[in-house]
Design a protein around this motif. Structure first.
Motif, PDB file in Angstrom:
ATOM      1  N   TRP A   6       0.830  -1.195   0.000  1.00  0.00           N
ATOM      2  CA  TRP A   6       0.000   0.000   0.000  1.00  0.00           C
ATOM      3  C   TRP A   6       0.866   1.246   0.000  1.00  0.00           C
ATOM      4  CZ3 TRP A   6       0.443  -3.322   4.083  1.00  0.00           C
ATOM      5  CH2 TRP A   6       1.003  -2.820   5.254  1.00  0.00           C
ATOM      6  N   THR A   7       0.312   2.299  -0.569  1.00  0.00           N
ATOM      7  CA  THR A   7       0.947   3.611  -0.598  1.00  0.00           C
ATOM      8  C   THR A   7      -0.098   4.642  -0.218  1.00  0.00           C
ATOM      9  OG1 THR A   7       2.391   2.887  -2.407  1.00  0.00           O
ATOM     10  CG2 THR A   7       2.255   5.264  -1.995  1.00  0.00           C
ATOM     11  N   TYR A   8       0.204   5.416   0.805  1.00  0.00           N
ATOM     12  CA  TYR A   8      -0.661   6.528   1.201  1.00  0.00           C
ATOM     13  C   TYR A   8      -0.148   7.751   0.464  1.00  0.00           C
ATOM     14  CZ  TYR A   8      -3.498   9.621   4.077  1.00  0.00           C
ATOM     15  OH  TYR A   8      -4.422  10.546   4.508  1.00  0.00           O
ATOM     16  N   ARG A   9      -0.923   8.201  -0.520  1.00  0.00           N
ATOM     17  CA  ARG A   9      -0.498   9.325  -1.367  1.00  0.00           C
ATOM     18  C   ARG A   9      -1.101  10.632  -0.854  1.00  0.00           C
ATOM     19  NH1 ARG A   9       2.114   6.850  -5.291  1.00  0.00           N
ATOM     20  NH2 ARG A   9       1.437   4.787  -5.975  1.00  0.00           N
ATOM     21  N   THR A  10      -0.217  11.605  -0.632  1.00  0.00           N
ATOM     22  CA  THR A  10      -0.636  12.890  -0.104  1.00  0.00           C
ATOM     23  C   THR A  10       0.322  13.984  -0.567  1.00  0.00           C
ATOM     24  OG1 THR A  10      -1.136  14.128   1.928  1.00  0.00           O
ATOM     25  CG2 THR A  10       0.665  12.533   2.053  1.00  0.00           C
ATOM     26  N   THR A  11      -0.140  15.214  -0.554  1.00  0.00           N
ATOM     27  CA  THR A  11       0.757  16.342  -0.819  1.00  0.00           C
ATOM     28  C   THR A  11       1.389  16.828   0.482  1.00  0.00           C
ATOM     29  OG1 THR A  11      -1.081  17.897  -0.636  1.00  0.00           O
ATOM     30  CG2 THR A  11      -0.518  17.100  -2.849  1.00  0.00           C
ATOM     31  N   GLY A  12       0.925  16.308   1.604  1.00  0.00           N
ATOM     32  CA  GLY A  12       1.454  16.692   2.905  1.00  0.00           C
ATOM     33  C   GLY A  12       2.658  15.860   3.307  1.00  0.00           C
ATOM     34  N   ALA A  13       3.182  16.162   4.481  1.00  0.00           N
ATOM     35  CA  ALA A  13       4.364  15.472   4.987  1.00  0.00           C
ATOM     36  C   ALA A  13       4.014  14.205   5.763  1.00  0.00           C
ATOM     37  CB  ALA A  13       5.167  16.413   5.893  1.00  0.00           C
ATOM     38  N   VAL A  53       4.483   8.159   4.180  1.00  0.00           N
ATOM     39  CA  VAL A  53       3.608   8.551   3.074  1.00  0.00           C
ATOM     40  C   VAL A  53       4.404   8.608   1.776  1.00  0.00           C
ATOM     41  CG1 VAL A  53       2.014   9.803   4.575  1.00  0.00           C
ATOM     42  CG2 VAL A  53       3.903  11.037   3.484  1.00  0.00           C
ATOM     43  N   ASN A  54       3.696   8.429   0.676  1.00  0.00           N
ATOM     44  CA  ASN A  54       4.270   8.508  -0.672  1.00  0.00           C
ATOM     45  C   ASN A  54       5.389   7.505  -0.916  1.00  0.00           C
ATOM     46  OD1 ASN A  54       2.504  10.656  -1.381  1.00  0.00           O
ATOM     47  ND2 ASN A  54       3.826  12.046  -0.238  1.00  0.00           N
ATOM     48  N   GLU A  55       5.347   6.401  -0.199  1.00  0.00           N
ATOM     49  CA  GLU A  55       6.272   5.300  -0.466  1.00  0.00           C
ATOM     50  C   GLU A  55       5.563   3.983  -0.182  1.00  0.00           C
ATOM     51  OE1 GLU A  55       9.137   4.529   3.255  1.00  0.00           O
ATOM     52  OE2 GLU A  55       9.346   6.561   2.466  1.00  0.00           O
ATOM     53  N   ALA A  56       5.931   2.967  -0.932  1.00  0.00           N
ATOM     54  CA  ALA A  56       5.273   1.672  -0.816  1.00  0.00           C
ATOM     55  C   ALA A  56       5.686   0.963   0.469  1.00  0.00           C
ATOM     56  CB  ALA A  56       5.614   0.807  -2.022  1.00  0.00           C
ATOM     57  N   ILE A  57       4.692   0.373   1.135  1.00  0.00           N
ATOM     58  CA  ILE A  57       4.903  -0.427   2.343  1.00  0.00           C
ATOM     59  C   ILE A  57       4.316  -1.798   2.046  1.00  0.00           C
ATOM     60  CG2 ILE A  57       4.412  -0.660   4.801  1.00  0.00           C
ATOM     61  CD1 ILE A  57       3.933   2.417   4.805  1.00  0.00           C
ATOM     62  N   SER A  58       5.031  -2.849   2.388  1.00  0.00           N
ATOM     63  CA  SER A  58       4.574  -4.202   2.069  1.00  0.00           C
ATOM     64  C   SER A  58       4.453  -5.063   3.321  1.00  0.00           C
ATOM     65  CB  SER A  58       5.555  -4.878   1.105  1.00  0.00           C
ATOM     66  OG  SER A  58       5.587  -4.191  -0.118  1.00  0.00           O
ATOM     67  N   GLU A 107      -2.232  -2.729  -3.472  1.00  0.00           N
ATOM     68  CA  GLU A 107      -2.066  -3.833  -4.417  1.00  0.00           C
ATOM     69  C   GLU A 107      -2.190  -5.145  -3.661  1.00  0.00           C
ATOM     70  OE1 GLU A 107       1.605  -3.411  -6.564  1.00  0.00           O
ATOM     71  OE2 GLU A 107       1.291  -1.261  -6.805  1.00  0.00           O
ATOM     72  N   GLY A 108      -2.963  -6.064  -4.245  1.00  0.00           N
ATOM     73  CA  GLY A 108      -3.134  -7.382  -3.642  1.00  0.00           C
ATOM     74  C   GLY A 108      -4.422  -7.516  -2.857  1.00  0.00           C
ATOM     75  N   LEU A 109      -5.350  -6.564  -3.003  1.00  0.00           N
ATOM     76  CA  LEU A 109      -6.639  -6.620  -2.309  1.00  0.00           C
ATOM     77  C   LEU A 109      -7.798  -6.489  -3.285  1.00  0.00           C
ATOM     78  CD1 LEU A 109      -6.564  -4.435   0.954  1.00  0.00           C
ATOM     79  CD2 LEU A 109      -6.531  -6.913   0.739  1.00  0.00           C
ATOM     80  N   GLU A 110      -8.892  -7.148  -2.935  1.00  0.00           N
ATOM     81  CA  GLU A 110     -10.148  -7.018  -3.662  1.00  0.00           C
ATOM     82  C   GLU A 110     -11.229  -6.660  -2.639  1.00  0.00           C
ATOM     83  OE1 GLU A 110     -12.006  -9.575  -7.085  1.00  0.00           O
ATOM     84  OE2 GLU A 110     -12.220 -10.648  -5.185  1.00  0.00           O
ATOM     85  N   GLU A 111     -12.014  -5.632  -2.932  1.00  0.00           N
ATOM     86  CA  GLU A 111     -13.043  -5.167  -1.998  1.00  0.00           C
ATOM     87  C   GLU A 111     -14.126  -6.217  -1.788  1.00  0.00           C
ATOM     88  OE1 GLU A 111     -15.917  -1.309  -1.163  1.00  0.00           O
ATOM     89  OE2 GLU A 111     -14.823  -1.437  -3.066  1.00  0.00           O
ATOM     90  N   ILE A 112     -14.620  -6.296  -0.553  1.00  0.00           N
ATOM     91  CA  ILE A 112     -15.784  -7.103  -0.213  1.00  0.00           C
ATOM     92  C   ILE A 112     -16.927  -6.119   0.049  1.00  0.00           C
ATOM     93  CG2 ILE A 112     -16.824  -8.749   1.386  1.00  0.00           C
ATOM     94  CD1 ILE A 112     -13.948  -9.623   2.141  1.00  0.00           C
TER      95      ILE A 112
END
Length: 146
Positions: A6-13, A53-58, A107-112
């Motif tokens: 997952w990546t939390y995308r933001t314009t903030g810090a 934020v703004n970087e991938a975490i696995s 990535e790797g998830l499907e909504e229920i």
């Protein structure tokens, strides 16, 4: 094990606009509680208001694992809260816009999908604190009457 990224995308810090933001595996449902306590399982320690934020975490999860993500807005407004029930499915991706303009890519998830119908039919005597709680709604929808 399947990978979940997952990546939390933001314009903030950092992550902003949420008092709580969590993800947990869901292994069972406890209808005696609502909010996070009704969904029984372990929290993902690298996901939350203090995550990068703004970087991938696995993290590694077996395919089929059920996860629930919840964000409580700050200041609190029920309609701005974030809720996502999902299952680990390799190759699937969720793009979740948040009320504050930030985006959560997973990535790797499907909504229920779920709604409040089963909760309102099966637990009508519990009142709105339970019946309007989306965590509780998902628990009833996914696990049925416990």
């Amino acid at each position: 094990m399947s990978g979940l990224t997952w990546t939390y995308r933001t314009t903030g810090a950092n992550v902003a606009g949420f008092r709580y933001l969590w993800m947990k595996t869901v292994t069972r449902f406890d209808p005696a509680n609502h909010c996070a306590r009704c969904l029984v399982g372990a929290y993902e320690k690298s996901f939350g208001t203090r995550m990068a934020v703004n970087e991938a975490i696995s993290a590694a999860y077996p395919a089929g694992t059920v996860l629930y993500l919840c964000g409580v807005s700050a200041p609190y407004r029920w309609e701005k809260n974030f809720h996502l029930a999902a299952r680990v499915v390799p190759g699937k991706t969720i793009f979740a816009p948040l009320y504050n303009g930030d985006v959560l890519d997973i990535e790797g998830l499907e909504e229920i999908p779920f709604d409040d119908q089963a909760a309102r039919e099966q637990h009508s005597s519990l009142g709105e604190a339970f019946l309007s709680c989306r965590n509780f709604q998902f628990g009833v929808h996914h696990f049925g009457r416990s």
